[in-house]
Write an enzyme that holds these catalytic residues in place. Structure first.
Site, short mmCIF file in Angstrom:
data_model
loop_
_atom_site.label_atom_id
_atom_site.label_comp_id
_atom_site.label_asym_id
_atom_site.label_seq_id
_atom_site.Cartn_x
_atom_site.Cartn_y
_atom_site.Cartn_z
N ASP A 190 0.97 -1.19 -0.07
CA ASP A 190 -0.16 0.18 0.06
C ASP A 190 0.89 1.33 -0.10
O ASP A 190 1.80 1.40 0.81
CB ASP A 190 -0.88 -0.07 1.04
CG ASP A 190 -2.13 0.94 1.34
OD1 ASP A 190 -1.84 2.08 0.52
OD2 ASP A 190 -3.24 0.75 1.73
N HIS B 117 -0.60 4.62 0.01
CA HIS B 117 -1.12 5.59 0.50
C HIS B 117 -0.56 6.15 1.77
O HIS B 117 -0.57 5.45 3.09
CB HIS B 117 -2.74 5.41 0.71
CG HIS B 117 -3.36 4.95 -0.56
ND1 HIS B 117 -3.34 3.67 -0.98
CD2 HIS B 117 -4.00 5.81 -1.43
CE1 HIS B 117 -4.29 3.84 -2.24
NE2 HIS B 117 -4.39 4.82 -2.43
N SER C 166 -5.27 -4.19 2.14
CA SER C 166 -4.33 -3.94 3.14
C SER C 166 -5.02 -4.20 4.75
O SER C 166 -4.45 -4.69 5.47
CB SER C 166 -4.31 -2.44 3.41
OG SER C 166 -3.72 -1.76 2.19
CO1 B1M Z 1 -5.76 5.47 -3.99
N1 B1M Z 1 -7.33 4.49 -3.60
N2 B1M Z 1 -5.05 4.01 -5.15
N3 B1M Z 1 -4.47 6.67 -4.50
N4 B1M Z 1 -6.76 6.69 -3.23
C1 B1M Z 1 -8.36 5.14 -2.85
C2 B1M Z 1 -7.98 4.35 -1.09
C3 B1M Z 1 -9.76 4.49 -3.09
C4 B1M Z 1 -10.69 4.19 -1.89
C5 B1M Z 1 -10.28 5.26 -4.13
C6 B1M Z 1 -11.58 5.11 -4.79
O1 B1M Z 1 -11.61 3.87 -5.63
N5 B1M Z 1 -12.41 5.58 -4.46
C7 B1M Z 1 -9.30 3.20 -3.70
C8 B1M Z 1 -9.26 1.86 -2.92
C9 B1M Z 1 -10.49 0.97 -3.40
C10 B1M Z 1 -10.25 -0.58 -2.50
O2 B1M Z 1 -9.25 -0.92 -2.10
N6 B1M Z 1 -11.47 -0.93 -2.35
C11 B1M Z 1 -7.92 3.37 -4.26
C12 B1M Z 1 -7.31 2.71 -5.31
C13 B1M Z 1 -8.09 1.72 -6.16
C14 B1M Z 1 -5.92 2.84 -5.76
C15 B1M Z 1 -4.94 2.21 -6.79
C16 B1M Z 1 -5.16 0.53 -6.75
C17 B1M Z 1 -5.45 2.55 -8.16
C18 B1M Z 1 -4.54 2.09 -9.22
O3 B1M Z 1 -3.27 1.98 -9.40
N7 B1M Z 1 -5.40 1.64 -10.15
C19 B1M Z 1 -3.59 2.64 -6.26
C20 B1M Z 1 -3.23 1.81 -5.28
C21 B1M Z 1 -1.45 1.70 -5.09
C22 B1M Z 1 -1.08 0.79 -3.87
O4 B1M Z 1 -1.34 1.24 -2.81
N8 B1M Z 1 -0.52 -0.15 -4.06
C23 B1M Z 1 -3.79 4.03 -5.82
C24 B1M Z 1 -3.09 4.91 -5.71
C25 B1M Z 1 -3.20 6.27 -5.33
C26 B1M Z 1 -2.25 7.63 -5.56
C27 B1M Z 1 -0.67 7.16 -5.42
C28 B1M Z 1 -2.72 8.23 -6.70
C29 B1M Z 1 -2.91 8.55 -4.23
C30 B1M Z 1 -1.98 8.33 -3.11
C31 B1M Z 1 -1.06 9.10 -2.85
C32 B1M Z 1 -0.42 9.25 -1.50
O5 B1M Z 1 -0.89 8.76 -0.43
N9 B1M Z 1 0.84 9.44 -1.33
C33 B1M Z 1 -4.26 7.92 -4.05
C34 B1M Z 1 -5.19 8.56 -3.46
C35 B1M Z 1 -4.80 10.13 -2.97
C36 B1M Z 1 -6.47 8.09 -2.87
C37 B1M Z 1 -7.65 8.57 -2.21
C38 B1M Z 1 -8.28 9.57 -3.39
C39 B1M Z 1 -7.51 9.90 -1.23
C40 B1M Z 1 -6.56 9.05 0.04
C41 B1M Z 1 -6.44 10.09 0.94
O6 B1M Z 1 -5.07 10.48 1.00
N10 B1M Z 1 -7.28 10.72 1.78
C42 B1M Z 1 -8.58 7.64 -1.92
C43 B1M Z 1 -9.87 7.89 -1.64
C44 B1M Z 1 -10.33 7.60 -0.10
O7 B1M Z 1 -9.96 7.58 0.59
N11 B1M Z 1 -11.80 7.75 -0.21
C45 B1M Z 1 -7.86 6.44 -2.79
C46 B1M Z 1 -7.00 11.70 2.81
C47 B1M Z 1 -6.26 10.87 4.21
C48 B1M Z 1 -5.85 11.95 5.05
O8 B1M Z 1 -7.44 10.19 4.55
O9 B1M Z 1 -5.71 8.13 4.53
O10 B1M Z 1 -7.80 7.74 5.01
P1 B1M Z 1 -6.82 8.64 5.18
O11 B1M Z 1 -6.51 8.73 6.91
C49 B1M Z 1 -7.46 9.45 7.68
C50 B1M Z 1 -8.07 7.98 8.45
O12 B1M Z 1 -8.22 6.83 7.63
C51 B1M Z 1 -6.97 7.91 9.62
O13 B1M Z 1 -6.82 9.04 9.76
C52 B1M Z 1 -6.86 9.87 8.66
C53 B1M Z 1 -7.78 11.29 8.92
O14 B1M Z 1 -7.43 12.02 10.15
N12 B1M Z 1 -5.87 6.91 9.52
C54 B1M Z 1 -5.32 6.61 10.75
C55 B1M Z 1 -5.24 6.51 8.49
N13 B1M Z 1 -4.43 5.83 8.72
C56 B1M Z 1 -4.29 5.92 10.23
C57 B1M Z 1 -3.39 5.33 11.14
C58 B1M Z 1 -3.65 5.49 12.32
C59 B1M Z 1 -4.67 6.25 12.81
C60 B1M Z 1 -5.55 6.74 11.78
O15 B1M Z 1 -2.85 4.68 13.35
C61 B1M Z 1 -1.99 3.74 13.18
#
Ligand code: B1M
Length: 216
Positions: free
Chosen positions: A98, A100, A151
Site C-alpha cells: 500500500d 497511501h 490492506s
Molecule cells: Co488510491 N485508492 N489508489 N491513490 N486513493 C483509494 C484508497 C480508493 C478508495 C479510491 C476509490 O476507488 N474511490 C481506492 C481503494 C479501493 C479499495 O481498495 N477498495 C484506491 C485505489 C484503487 C488505488 C490504486 C489501486 C489505483 C490504481 O493503481 N489503479 C492505487 C494503489 C496503489 C497501492 O497502494 N499499491 C492507488 C494510488 C493512489 C495515489 C498514489 C494516486 C494516491 C496516494 C498518494 C499518497 O498517499 N501519497 C491515491 C489517493 C490520494 C487516494 C484517495 C483519493 C485519497 C486518500 C487520502 O489521502 N485521503 C482515496 C480515496 C479515499 O480514501 N476515499 C484512494 C486523505 C487521508 C487524510 O485520509 O488516509 O483515510 P486517510 O487517513 C485518515 C483516516 O483513515 C485515519 O486518519 C486520517 C484522518 O485523520 N488514518 C489513521 C489513516 N491511517 C491511520 C493510522 C492510524 C490512525 C488513523 O494509526 C496507526
C-alpha cells in the site's frame, strides 16, 4: 468563490500555483489543523468520489495528493506544539503493498506535535521491519495504516505473524477501508492469545487519544 471553496477546488484540481497565498489567507480565519481537517480533507473526499466513479484518472489523483502534501508541509510549522517531553513512542507504517501515506503522515504530525516520538517507516512496510523497529526503540505501540481493502487483510496477517512470535505490543489500526467491528472483533481475536491489544483509530486524533490512554 470563497477561500473555503478555493482551497477545496485546489485539492480537486491539483492546482499548486499560488497555494501558499491561499493558505495564508485561510490562516487569518482558521487554525492550521482546521484548514487540513475541514477544508483540504473535504477536497480529498471529493477526489475519492470522482476517482471511484471513474470521473477522474489516476495521474490527476496523484496531482491532488501532491497538492495536499504541499499544503500540509506548508502548514505544519504553524501548528501548535506541546513541549518536548516524550510521552511515548509509536512505530508507524503503511502496510505492505500500500502506497497511501497522507493519512499516516497526518498521524505522525499530530502525535509528534503532542509529545510523542514517532518512528515513521514509510510505505509498503513488511511486518518484520515494524517488529524490528519496535524492539529497537522499545516502542509503546505499532501503528499500521492502509487504505486498500487488500490492506485490511494484510493487517490481519501481520497480527498473525506477531501473535506467532509471542509479541504483545499494542497495535493501532487506521485507514478508510477498516471498520471498527473488523478491528475490534476479527483483528483483536487473532492477537489476544498473548494478551495483545488491537485498537481502531478512526482518525489521527483518535490515534492520539489511544496513545495517551496507552501511556498515561
Ligand atoms: Co488510491 N485508492 N489508489 N491513490 N486513493 C483509494 C484508497 C480508493 C478508495 C479510491 C476509490 O476507488 N474511490 C481506492 C481503494 C479501493 C479499495 O481498495 N477498495 C484506491 C485505489 C484503487 C488505488 C490504486 C489501486 C489505483 C490504481 O493503481 N489503479 C492505487 C494503489 C496503489 C497501492 O497502494 N499499491 C492507488 C494510488 C493512489 C495515489 C498514489 C494516486 C494516491 C496516494 C498518494 C499518497 O498517499 N501519497 C491515491 C489517493 C490520494 C487516494 C484517495 C483519493 C485519497 C486518500 C487520502 O489521502 N485521503 C482515496 C480515496 C479515499 O480514501 N476515499 C484512494 C486523505 C487521508 C487524510 O485520509 O488516509 O483515510 P486517510 O487517513 C485518515 C483516516 O483513515 C485515519 O486518519 C486520517 C484522518 O485523520 N488514518 C489513521 C489513516 N491511517 C491511520 C493510522 C492510524 C490512525 C488513523 O494509526 C496507526
Amino acid at each position: 468563490t470563497t477561500i473555503e471553496e478555493q482551497l477545496h477546488n485546489r485539492i480537486v484540481d491539483g492546482n499548486r500555483k499560488g497555494l501558499e497565498d491561499d493558505l495564508k489567507k485561510a490562516m487569518e480565519t482558521y487554525a492550521p489543523l482546521e484548514i487540513i481537517n475541514s477544508l483540504l480533507l473535504n477536497g480529498m473526499k471529493t477526489v475519492g468520489e470522482l476517482f471511484g466513479s471513474g470521473k477522474m484518472q489516476l495521474p490527476f489523483v496523484l496531482q491532488s495528493a501532491e497538492t495536499m502534501k504541499a499544503a500540509v508541509s506548508f502548514l505544519e510549522p504553524f501548528m501548535e506544539k506541546k513541549n518536548n517531553e516524550t510521552k511515548g513512542t509509536m512505530i508507524l507504517a503503511t502496510v505492505k503493498g500500500d502506497v497511501h501515506d497522507i493519512g499516516k503522515n497526518l498521524v505522525d504530525i499530530i502525535l509528534s506535535n503532542n509529545g510523542f516520538k514517532v518512528v515513521n517507516l514509510g510505505i509498503k512496510v513488511p511486518v518484520a521491519d515494524m517488529i524490528k523497529a519496535a524492539k529497537e526503540h522499545n516502542a509503546d505501540a505499532i501503528g499500521m495504516s492502509g487504505l486498500l481493502v487488500k490492506s485490511t487483510v494484510i493487517m490481519k496477517e501481520n497480527l498473525e505473524e506477531m501473535a506467532q512470535q509471542g509479541l504483545s505490543i499494542p497495535v493501532l489500526l487506521g485507514g478508510a477501508a477498516l471498520t471498527r467491528a473488523y478491528v475490534e472483533e476479527d483483528c483483536a481475536e487473532i492477537y489476544k492469545k498473548n494478551n495483545g491489544m488491537v485498537a481502531y483509530a478512526r482518525d489521527a486524533f483518535d490515534g492520539l487519544t489511544l496513545m495517551e490512554q496507552l501511556t498515561h
